[in-house]
Design a protein around this motif. Structure first.
Motif, PDB file in Angstrom:
ATOM      1  N   TYR A   1       0.557  -1.264  -0.475  1.00 53.45           N
ATOM      2  CA  TYR A   1       0.333  -0.035  -0.135  1.00 53.45           C
ATOM      3  C   TYR A   1       0.752   1.213  -0.296  1.00 53.45           C
ATOM      4  CZ  TYR A   1      -3.606   3.713   2.219  1.00 53.45           C
ATOM      5  OH  TYR A   1      -3.785   5.167   1.835  1.00 53.45           O
ATOM      6  N   ILE A   2       0.621   1.986  -0.708  1.00 57.77           N
ATOM      7  CA  ILE A   2       1.732   3.177  -1.137  1.00 57.77           C
ATOM      8  C   ILE A   2       0.211   4.471  -0.690  1.00 57.77           C
ATOM      9  CG2 ILE A   2       2.978   4.416  -1.878  1.00 57.77           C
ATOM     10  CD1 ILE A   2       4.049   1.995  -1.667  1.00 57.77           C
ATOM     11  N   GLY A   3       0.331   5.464   0.339  1.00 61.29           N
ATOM     12  CA  GLY A   3      -0.716   6.260   0.645  1.00 61.29           C
ATOM     13  C   GLY A   3      -0.534   7.160  -0.510  1.00 61.29           C
ATOM     14  N   SER A   4      -1.527   8.453  -0.658  1.00 59.93           N
ATOM     15  CA  SER A   4      -2.054   9.119  -1.082  1.00 59.93           C
ATOM     16  C   SER A   4      -0.742  10.457  -0.838  1.00 59.93           C
ATOM     17  CB  SER A   4      -3.018   9.951  -0.253  1.00 59.93           C
ATOM     18  OG  SER A   4      -3.960   9.120  -0.827  1.00 59.93           O
ATOM     19  N   GLY A   5       0.287  10.962  -1.877  1.00 59.09           N
ATOM     20  CA  GLY A   5       1.100  11.955  -1.917  1.00 59.09           C
ATOM     21  C   GLY A   5       2.348  11.373  -1.878  1.00 59.09           C
ATOM     22  N   VAL A   6       1.993  10.393  -1.043  1.00 62.16           N
ATOM     23  CA  VAL A   6       3.666   9.270  -0.815  1.00 62.16           C
ATOM     24  C   VAL A   6       5.226   9.381  -2.260  1.00 62.16           C
ATOM     25  CG1 VAL A   6       5.368   7.410  -0.302  1.00 62.16           C
ATOM     26  CG2 VAL A   6       2.860   7.516   1.235  1.00 62.16           C
ATOM     27  N   THR A   7       6.357  10.029  -1.504  1.00 66.58           N
ATOM     28  CA  THR A   7       7.047   9.636  -2.685  1.00 66.58           C
ATOM     29  C   THR A   7       7.504   8.909  -2.076  1.00 66.58           C
ATOM     30  OG1 THR A   7       6.986  12.652  -2.595  1.00 66.58           O
ATOM     31  CG2 THR A   7       8.402  11.517  -3.404  1.00 66.58           C
ATOM     32  N   VAL A   8       8.536   8.182  -3.901  1.00 63.79           N
ATOM     33  CA  VAL A   8       8.965   7.140  -3.338  1.00 63.79           C
ATOM     34  C   VAL A   8      10.397   7.783  -4.913  1.00 63.79           C
ATOM     35  CG1 VAL A   8       9.736   4.430  -3.710  1.00 63.79           C
ATOM     36  CG2 VAL A   8       7.465   5.933  -2.477  1.00 63.79           C
ATOM     37  N   GLY A   9      11.624   7.567  -4.273  1.00 63.11           N
ATOM     38  CA  GLY A   9      12.895   7.914  -4.906  1.00 63.11           C
ATOM     39  C   GLY A   9      13.488   6.889  -6.517  1.00 63.11           C
ATOM     40  N   ALA A  10      13.819   7.118  -7.124  1.00 61.44           N
ATOM     41  CA  ALA A  10      14.133   6.241  -8.129  1.00 61.44           C
ATOM     42  C   ALA A  10      15.279   5.114  -7.175  1.00 61.44           C
ATOM     43  CB  ALA A  10      14.961   6.457  -8.979  1.00 61.44           C
ATOM     44  N   ASN A  11      14.443   3.520  -7.976  1.00 64.46           N
ATOM     45  CA  ASN A  11      15.459   2.778  -8.555  1.00 64.46           C
ATOM     46  C   ASN A  11      15.076   1.653  -5.779  1.00 64.46           C
ATOM     47  OD1 ASN A  11      16.675   2.555 -10.394  1.00 64.46           O
ATOM     48  ND2 ASN A  11      18.505   3.947  -9.863  1.00 64.46           N
ATOM     49  N   SER A  12      13.849   1.706  -6.019  1.00 70.62           N
ATOM     50  CA  SER A  12      13.082   1.760  -4.320  1.00 70.62           C
ATOM     51  C   SER A  12      12.500   0.582  -4.693  1.00 70.62           C
ATOM     52  CB  SER A  12      13.370   2.958  -3.842  1.00 70.62           C
ATOM     53  OG  SER A  12      12.779   4.346  -3.252  1.00 70.62           O
ATOM     54  N   LYS A  13      12.554  -0.068  -3.729  1.00 70.91           N
ATOM     55  CA  LYS A  13      11.963  -1.078  -4.200  1.00 70.91           C
ATOM     56  C   LYS A  13      11.226  -1.438  -2.671  1.00 70.91           C
ATOM     57  CE  LYS A  13      15.267  -4.458  -6.184  1.00 70.91           C
ATOM     58  NZ  LYS A  13      15.815  -6.064  -6.193  1.00 70.91           N
TER      59      LYS A  13
ATOM     60  N   LEU B   1      10.465   8.499   0.865  1.00 68.08           N
ATOM     61  CA  LEU B   1      11.293   7.953   0.436  1.00 68.08           C
ATOM     62  C   LEU B   1      12.414   8.469  -0.669  1.00 68.08           C
ATOM     63  CD1 LEU B   1       9.079   6.065   1.678  1.00 68.08           C
ATOM     64  CD2 LEU B   1      10.209   4.344   0.589  1.00 68.08           C
ATOM     65  N   GLY B   2      14.116   8.141  -0.167  1.00 69.58           N
ATOM     66  CA  GLY B   2      14.821   9.004  -1.285  1.00 69.58           C
ATOM     67  C   GLY B   2      14.780   7.655  -2.174  1.00 69.58           C
ATOM     68  N   HIS B   3      16.249   7.768  -3.285  1.00 65.50           N
ATOM     69  CA  HIS B   3      16.226   6.490  -3.865  1.00 65.50           C
ATOM     70  C   HIS B   3      17.267   5.418  -3.450  1.00 65.50           C
ATOM     71  CE1 HIS B   3      15.867   9.842  -6.525  1.00 65.50           C
ATOM     72  NE2 HIS B   3      16.325  10.630  -6.553  1.00 65.50           N
ATOM     73  N   GLY B   4      17.100   4.318  -4.245  1.00 63.75           N
ATOM     74  CA  GLY B   4      17.668   2.975  -3.717  1.00 63.75           C
ATOM     75  C   GLY B   4      17.025   2.983  -2.363  1.00 63.75           C
ATOM     76  N   VAL B   5      15.978   2.997  -1.549  1.00 64.29           N
ATOM     77  CA  VAL B   5      15.176   2.778  -0.592  1.00 64.29           C
ATOM     78  C   VAL B   5      14.772   0.725  -0.172  1.00 64.29           C
ATOM     79  CG1 VAL B   5      13.689   3.306   1.557  1.00 64.29           C
ATOM     80  CG2 VAL B   5      15.380   4.743   0.268  1.00 64.29           C
ATOM     81  N   PHE B   6      15.532   0.206   0.715  1.00 65.17           N
ATOM     82  CA  PHE B   6      14.698  -1.080  -0.102  1.00 65.17           C
ATOM     83  C   PHE B   6      14.112  -1.089   1.463  1.00 65.17           C
ATOM     84  CE2 PHE B   6      14.162  -5.387   2.327  1.00 65.17           C
ATOM     85  CZ  PHE B   6      14.088  -5.658   1.227  1.00 65.17           C
ATOM     86  N   ILE B   7      12.248  -0.999   1.438  1.00 59.38           N
ATOM     87  CA  ILE B   7      11.556  -1.569   2.526  1.00 59.38           C
ATOM     88  C   ILE B   7      10.735  -3.241   2.196  1.00 59.38           C
ATOM     89  CG2 ILE B   7       8.928  -1.074   3.471  1.00 59.38           C
ATOM     90  CD1 ILE B   7      10.631   0.797   3.626  1.00 59.38           C
ATOM     91  N   GLY B   8      11.441  -3.997   3.151  1.00 63.59           N
ATOM     92  CA  GLY B   8      10.802  -5.441   3.134  1.00 63.59           C
ATOM     93  C   GLY B   8       9.317  -5.994   3.268  1.00 63.59           C
ATOM     94  N   PRO B   9       9.152  -6.910   3.205  1.00 58.78           N
ATOM     95  CA  PRO B   9       8.254  -7.411   3.366  1.00 58.78           C
ATOM     96  C   PRO B   9       6.891  -7.179   4.973  1.00 58.78           C
ATOM     97  CG  PRO B   9       9.181  -9.036   2.827  1.00 58.78           C
ATOM     98  CD  PRO B   9      10.238  -7.758   3.498  1.00 58.78           C
ATOM     99  N   ALA B  10       6.404  -6.800   4.259  1.00 58.63           N
ATOM    100  CA  ALA B  10       4.546  -6.571   5.886  1.00 58.63           C
ATOM    101  C   ALA B  10       5.875  -5.106   6.631  1.00 58.63           C
ATOM    102  CB  ALA B  10       5.320  -7.756   6.686  1.00 58.63           C
ATOM    103  N   VAL B  11       6.383  -4.301   6.210  1.00 59.66           N
ATOM    104  CA  VAL B  11       6.629  -2.782   7.469  1.00 59.66           C
ATOM    105  C   VAL B  11       5.664  -2.150   6.874  1.00 59.66           C
ATOM    106  CG1 VAL B  11       8.508  -1.306   6.366  1.00 59.66           C
ATOM    107  CG2 VAL B  11       9.422  -2.930   6.111  1.00 59.66           C
ATOM    108  N   VAL B  12       5.866  -1.255   8.123  1.00 58.17           N
ATOM    109  CA  VAL B  12       4.899  -0.619   8.401  1.00 58.17           C
ATOM    110  C   VAL B  12       5.703   0.808   8.848  1.00 58.17           C
ATOM    111  CG1 VAL B  12       2.584   0.632   9.175  1.00 58.17           C
ATOM    112  CG2 VAL B  12       3.068  -1.790   9.286  1.00 58.17           C
ATOM    113  N   LEU B  13       5.482   2.268   7.813  1.00 58.42           N
ATOM    114  CA  LEU B  13       5.675   3.550   8.170  1.00 58.42           C
ATOM    115  C   LEU B  13       4.070   4.066   8.052  1.00 58.42           C
ATOM    116  CD1 LEU B  13       7.798   4.610   5.047  1.00 58.42           C
ATOM    117  CD2 LEU B  13       8.318   2.694   7.309  1.00 58.42           C
ATOM    118  N   THR B  14       3.614   4.328  10.099  1.00 54.46           N
ATOM    119  CA  THR B  14       2.607   4.897  10.617  1.00 54.46           C
ATOM    120  C   THR B  14       2.047   6.069  10.132  1.00 54.46           C
ATOM    121  OG1 THR B  14       3.724   5.725  13.036  1.00 54.46           O
ATOM    122  CG2 THR B  14       3.161   3.206  12.374  1.00 54.46           C
ATOM    123  N   ASN B  15       1.594   7.654  10.366  1.00 54.97           N
ATOM    124  CA  ASN B  15       1.574   8.167  10.438  1.00 54.97           C
ATOM    125  C   ASN B  15       0.803   9.090  11.363  1.00 54.97           C
ATOM    126  OD1 ASN B  15      -1.126   7.090   9.652  1.00 54.97           O
ATOM    127  ND2 ASN B  15      -1.071   8.926   7.915  1.00 54.97           N
TER     128      ASN B  15
END
Length: 195
Positions: free
Chosen positions: A44-56, A69-83
């Motif tokens: 799930y990528i929320g409204s207005g979220v920014t994800v830099g190039a080459n990110s997974k 999220l900057g460039h080349g960021v790795f987000i593993g399975p089931a990670v949660v970024l709260t708000n």
């Protein structure tokens, strides 16, 4: 660009041509995905979220707005970024909260950082460049560039280089065992050593 048939991508989202969005992923309004991003199944990528190039962003990760999220960021399975710093379903008077009753706060992740599987980053926090958050950690405070953090709550347990390997201290410098790159530690954290 590849968007799986079962994925939901808002028309107002900005998706670079080279992105891949897999089954059951959801990319909300005004999200901005840079080139070569990969969005895993059920992410799930929320409204207005920014994800830099080459990110997974791996399967079932939840990236709530207004994360950056900057460039080349790795987000593993089931990670949660709260708000939501003070989450409640209702207001003190018992009425149900609406979008106007709270202000979203985001998680910011620097270039090259990696967040391990099932980690939770509690907004507002900043994860520094090239930092690594160990799987299952709960991040409640900012993480320095090149820091390796683990635990609940997450604490620094070492340093990592750009290759992601823990660094070894040799005299007054830290050295990457894979690349040989050197880093210097100061009261402000770790920086690359330029000879």
């Amino acid at each position: 660009m590849h968007i799986a048939q079962s994925a939901q991508v808002a028309e107002s989202a900005s998706i670079a041509d080279s992105c891949k969005i897999w089954d059951l992923a959801q990319v909300r309004e005004l999200a901005d995905l840079g080139s070569n991003c990969i969005i895993g199944r059920g992410a799930y990528i929320g409204s207005g979220v920014t994800v830099g190039a080459n990110s997974k962003i791996q399967n079932d990760a939840l990236i709530y707005e207004p994360a950056i999220l900057g460039h080349g960021v790795f987000i593993g399975p089931a990670v949660v970024l709260t708000n939501d710093t003070y989450p409640r379903a209702i207001n003190p008077d018992g009425s149900q909260k609406s979008a106007t009753d709270w202000t979203p706060t985001g998680v910011t992740i620097g270039d090259g950082a990696a967040i391990g599987a099932r980690a939770v980053c509690v907004a507002p926090v900043r994860i520094g460049r090239w930092a690594t958050v160990a799987a299952g950690s709960v991040v409640t405070k900012d993480v320095s560039d090149f820091a390796l953090v683990a635990g609940v709550p997450a604490r620094r347990i070492g340093w990592v280089g750009k290759a992601g390997h823990p660094l070894t201290q040799v005299d007054d410098v830290w050295v990457c065992p894979q690349t040989g790159e050197k880093y210097q530690e100061s009261e402000n954290g770790l920086t690359e050593a330029y000879e």
